[in-house]
Design a protein around this motif. Structure first.
Motif, PDB file in Angstrom:
ATOM      1  N   SER A 137      19.623 -61.030 -24.160  1.00 55.67           N
ATOM      2  CA  SER A 137      18.548 -60.723 -23.222  1.00 55.67           C
ATOM      3  C   SER A 137      17.496 -59.794 -23.814  1.00 55.67           C
ATOM      4  CB  SER A 137      19.120 -60.103 -21.942  1.00 55.67           C
ATOM      5  OG  SER A 137      19.626 -58.808 -22.180  1.00 55.67           O
ATOM      6  N   TRP A 138      17.806 -59.149 -24.941  1.00 54.04           N
ATOM      7  CA  TRP A 138      16.809 -58.263 -25.546  1.00 54.04           C
ATOM      8  C   TRP A 138      16.614 -58.495 -27.044  1.00 54.04           C
ATOM      9  CZ3 TRP A 138      20.108 -55.635 -28.724  1.00 54.04           C
ATOM     10  CH2 TRP A 138      21.365 -55.237 -28.244  1.00 54.04           C
ATOM     11  N   LEU A 149      12.578 -67.404 -17.475  1.00 57.37           N
ATOM     12  CA  LEU A 149      13.386 -68.050 -16.447  1.00 57.37           C
ATOM     13  C   LEU A 149      13.675 -67.083 -15.304  1.00 57.37           C
ATOM     14  CD1 LEU A 149      15.139 -70.351 -15.333  1.00 57.37           C
ATOM     15  CD2 LEU A 149      17.025 -69.484 -16.762  1.00 57.37           C
ATOM     16  N   ALA A 150      14.064 -65.857 -15.622  1.00 54.73           N
ATOM     17  CA  ALA A 150      14.343 -64.860 -14.585  1.00 54.73           C
ATOM     18  C   ALA A 150      13.105 -64.606 -13.727  1.00 54.73           C
ATOM     19  CB  ALA A 150      14.828 -63.565 -15.227  1.00 54.73           C
ATOM     20  N   LEU A 186      13.934 -55.048 -21.737  1.00 54.86           N
ATOM     21  CA  LEU A 186      14.785 -54.792 -20.580  1.00 54.86           C
ATOM     22  C   LEU A 186      13.957 -54.456 -19.341  1.00 54.86           C
ATOM     23  CD1 LEU A 186      17.761 -52.820 -22.130  1.00 54.86           C
ATOM     24  CD2 LEU A 186      17.879 -55.011 -20.923  1.00 54.86           C
ATOM     25  N   ASP A 187      12.887 -53.695 -19.512  1.00 55.24           N
ATOM     26  CA  ASP A 187      12.025 -53.368 -18.374  1.00 55.24           C
ATOM     27  C   ASP A 187      11.477 -54.645 -17.741  1.00 55.24           C
ATOM     28  OD1 ASP A 187      12.379 -50.652 -18.562  1.00 55.24           O
ATOM     29  OD2 ASP A 187      10.538 -50.285 -19.690  1.00 55.24           O
ATOM     30  N   ARG A 188      11.139 -55.628 -18.562  1.00 55.50           N
ATOM     31  CA  ARG A 188      10.628 -56.903 -18.044  1.00 55.50           C
ATOM     32  C   ARG A 188      11.668 -57.584 -17.153  1.00 55.50           C
ATOM     33  NH1 ARG A 188       8.634 -62.066 -21.776  1.00 55.50           N
ATOM     34  NH2 ARG A 188       8.157 -63.457 -20.001  1.00 55.50           N
ATOM     35  N   ALA A 193      14.999 -58.036 -11.227  1.00 47.54           N
ATOM     36  CA  ALA A 193      16.433 -58.088 -10.950  1.00 47.54           C
ATOM     37  C   ALA A 193      16.724 -57.766  -9.486  1.00 47.54           C
ATOM     38  CB  ALA A 193      17.175 -57.103 -11.841  1.00 47.54           C
ATOM     39  N   ASP A 194      17.694 -58.486  -8.926  1.00 46.08           N
ATOM     40  CA  ASP A 194      18.220 -58.190  -7.605  1.00 46.08           C
ATOM     41  C   ASP A 194      19.482 -57.332  -7.701  1.00 46.08           C
ATOM     42  OD1 ASP A 194      16.388 -59.901  -5.951  1.00 46.08           O
ATOM     43  OD2 ASP A 194      17.240 -61.453  -7.234  1.00 46.08           O
ATOM     44  N   VAL A 195      20.256 -57.549  -8.758  1.00 43.56           N
ATOM     45  CA  VAL A 195      21.467 -56.772  -9.025  1.00 43.56           C
ATOM     46  C   VAL A 195      21.382 -56.262 -10.458  1.00 43.56           C
ATOM     47  CG1 VAL A 195      23.983 -56.816  -9.251  1.00 43.56           C
ATOM     48  CG2 VAL A 195      22.867 -58.136  -7.429  1.00 43.56           C
TER      49      VAL A 195
END
Length: 326
Positions: A137-138, A149-150, A186-188, A193-195
């Motif tokens: 993810s990073w 996608l997120a 990660l900030d992106r 994020a929901d969780v």
């Protein structure tokens, strides 16, 4: 349905029953399937929850072991991708308390090469949650496709988005990454994020000097997610939501073999608990009362604790979880 997106890693774990040869220089290592995404998907599958794994299966003699490990736990691999790039390897060191240290061999591995087109084709229609995290993810170039996608799922509201930074310092400050780049990537993800699940170990790198974990958990919740989970080994799990009192859930006391896969098992337990309780949208997550949330978090902590009683990332089945509840 839960969809997990990320890396597959072969964990080379010391065998404590074997000696290291006459000179003490040849430790015996056991190859065990691992990696954040594989661990989360396997844990969800063993809990009996429908789960897709979006992974890039690389080449090498251990690739088949990773695939078989997922299949045996009921994980759907039909949307995964075959790659000609190598499988990722991690050499694991274990401290006396069972905590793990990692040495990675991942240059050019399959996990980091996702493209927008691959993920657009791979996303399973009808999935109600996406979990992403850890190295894939990073790490470029694939992290941009994962974030894209997120962001799309967040924008159209069709699936909850779960993020776990799962920092590995050797790779976050090397392997073509810089600390500033990793934090920005990660900030992106955290914005959509929901969780969010973050560990005290992650925070030691992400926010050096932060010592008041209650304050940190609440501050992370205030950044936008519906729920922020802050783990701290055997200390209470902090469960934070914006504008709500902080909840603390004490993990059960167990005899620890090692902690490999514990955080991944907790994430799987929490997400499957949400989905099975009918929490499939952000509105439903925001409306979840504290009693139900605390029950789901306690189950997730038990899933993680049971994983710690066994060597490697070896999460419990639904039957084992039910039996442990007593």
């Amino acid at each position: 349905m839960l969809t997990v997106l990320g890396e597959l890693v072969v964990d080379l774990i010391p065998d404590p029953t074997a000696d290291a040869g006459p000179e003490g220089t040849a430790p015996r290592l056991v190859a065990r399937p691992g990696g954040n995404a594989l661990n989360v998907a396997v844990a969800a599958g063993r809990l009996g929850h429908p789960v897709h794994l979006l992974a890039r299966f690389g080449t090498g003699p251990l690739a088949g072991n990773l695939r078989r490990h997922a299949e045996l736990s009921g994980v759907d691999l039909s949307r995964s991708v075959d790659s000609q790039d190598p499988v990722s390897l991690a050499v694991v060191g274990l401290a006396a308390d069972g905590s793990a240290d990692y040495g990675f061999h991942v240059l050019g591995a399959a996990d980091w090469q996702w493209t927008d087109d691959e993920l657009a084709a791979a996303w399973p229609p009808g999935s109600q949650a996406l979990h992403v995290g850890s190295i894939s993810s990073w790490t470029a170039p694939g992290c941009d496709a994962i974030a894209g996608l997120a962001e799309r799922l967040h924008a159209d509201g069709t699936a909850l988005v779960s993020v776990d930074p799962n920092i590995r310092v050797a790779l976050a400050e090397g392997f073509g990454n810089t600390a500033d780049e990793v934090r920005a990537r990660l900030d992106r993800l955290l914005v959509v994020a929901d969780v969010v699940k973050v560990s005290a170990e992650d925070l030691a790198w992400l926010e050096p000097g932060a010592t008041d974990l209650d304050e940190v958990a609440q501050r992370w919740a205030d950044r936008g997610p519906g729920v922020a989970l802050l783990t701290d080994g055997g200390a209470p799990l902090r469960v934070a939501r914006r504008g709500r009192p902080l909840l603390q859930v004490q993990p059960p006391s167990v005899t620890i073999a090692d902690t490999v896969g514990a955080g991944d098992s907790l994430a799987a337990g929490f997400l499957t608990g949400l989905l099975e309780d009918g929490v499939t949208t952000r509105a439903a997550l925001d409306a979840l009362d504290d009693e139900r949330l605390e029950r789901i978090a306690a189950d997730a902590s038990l899933v993680a604790a049971l994983c710690c009683t066994r060597v490697g990332a070896d999460p419990p089945t639904r039957a084992e979880l039910d039996a442990a509840r007593g």
